[in-house]
Design an enzyme around this catalytic site. Sequence first.
Site, PDB file in Angstrom:
ATOM      1  CD  GLU A 104      -3.074   2.171  -2.920  1.00 21.61           C
ATOM      2  OE1 GLU A 104      -4.139   2.822  -2.944  1.00 21.61           O
ATOM      3  OE2 GLU A 104      -2.075   2.531  -2.276  1.00 21.61           O
ATOM      4  CG  ASP A 124      -3.379   7.026  -3.023  1.00 23.21           C
ATOM      5  OD1 ASP A 124      -4.483   6.480  -2.951  1.00 23.21           O
ATOM      6  OD2 ASP A 124      -2.428   6.775  -2.257  1.00 23.21           O
ATOM      7  CG  HIS A 130      -1.822   1.126   1.372  1.00 23.58           C
ATOM      8  ND1 HIS A 130      -1.748   2.029   2.412  1.00 23.58           N
ATOM      9  CD2 HIS A 130      -2.871   1.515   0.603  1.00 23.58           C
ATOM     10  CE1 HIS A 130      -2.716   2.920   2.282  1.00 23.58           C
ATOM     11  NE2 HIS A 130      -3.410   2.637   1.193  1.00 23.58           N
ATOM     12  CG  HIS A 150      -3.611   9.125   0.683  1.00 21.12           C
ATOM     13  ND1 HIS A 150      -4.207   9.849   1.715  1.00 21.12           N
ATOM     14  CD2 HIS A 150      -4.396   8.051   0.475  1.00 21.12           C
ATOM     15  CE1 HIS A 150      -5.304   9.227   2.097  1.00 21.12           C
ATOM     16  NE2 HIS A 150      -5.450   8.133   1.371  1.00 21.12           N
ATOM     17  CD  GLU A 175      -7.704   5.405  -3.830  1.00 22.44           C
ATOM     18  OE1 GLU A 175      -8.552   6.175  -3.349  1.00 22.44           O
ATOM     19  OE2 GLU A 175      -6.922   4.731  -3.123  1.00 22.44           O
TER      20      GLU A 175
END
Length: 315
Positions: free
Chosen positions: A88, A90, A61, A103, A171
């Site tokens: 992962e 953002d 993450h 993020h 994301e």
Amino acid sequence: MYVRPAAAAAAAFLGFTLTLLGGTASSAATGPAGPSSPTGSTGPAGNAGSPGLLGPVVYAHRGASAYAPENTLPAIDLARRLGFDWVENDVQRTKDGELVVVHDDTLARTTDVEQAFPDRKPWRVKDFTAAEIATLDAGSWFGEQYAGARVPTLREYLARVQRNRQRLLLEIKKPELYPGIEQQTLQVLDEAGWLDEDHVQRRLVVQSFSADSVRIVHDMRPDVVTAFLGTPTVADLPTYARFTDRINPWHTTISADWVTAVHGLLGAHGKAMEVDTWIVDDPATTRKVQGMGVDGIITNAPDVVRNTVLGGFAQ
């Protein structure tokens, strides 16, 4: 320079972890890098995150963010050195239209923007140009050894993930702040070579908390694997199955019966829908969600989750 105490402690623990793994914090991550364990590997084509033989796929993450500053290149390099394929991130957009990997919708928590631009409060990402953001220190807040780490652009991030031969759970963050970000993200992915058959089938998943955003991505590129971040009711799951392949919920919001209900539906690509849960960083929770039958675990501490999963199979 400001350092978060918990981050410093985590970095110290990392040295011990890497010693146990036989690696070092400075080891290179540029050579061919196949999966080091089934829990970090990919499944068959068209089922990019299906669980390995020894349990759920483990996603790092924001990179290995328990041990390095989140969403930075050092964090994904560290995930690679720890043996994890999947990372992962953002994605948000700057004032002048550049996509960057960060993020929060403000820069205050993870950079020195308050010191660099004291008169620009509340320091929103969308109020700064890419050139301004490129000057910020995105590492010192985590630990002195990461001083000078930068907020990467999406193009820079994709290049590093590609170099590391990793896979990406991307994301789209707060799309309501950035009209058209879905099309722009797909354009950058395409220009970076991430929308060819190999990447689409094996190495890329696009997710968002916005169902509308996920639907837009699916409509524009029906071949791309998509995921919705949230926990729809069982009654609503068939609606999501029309445009997404996965439902990725917070681990506190699910049960074994709910996971079974998701698995009982065919997603947008005609395959059983999957569940990748977040954020799981400790052994007890890992064992709990594994027992529920989740397909993937998104974690800040991927080594902890992997060791727990593999330890369960060794018993």
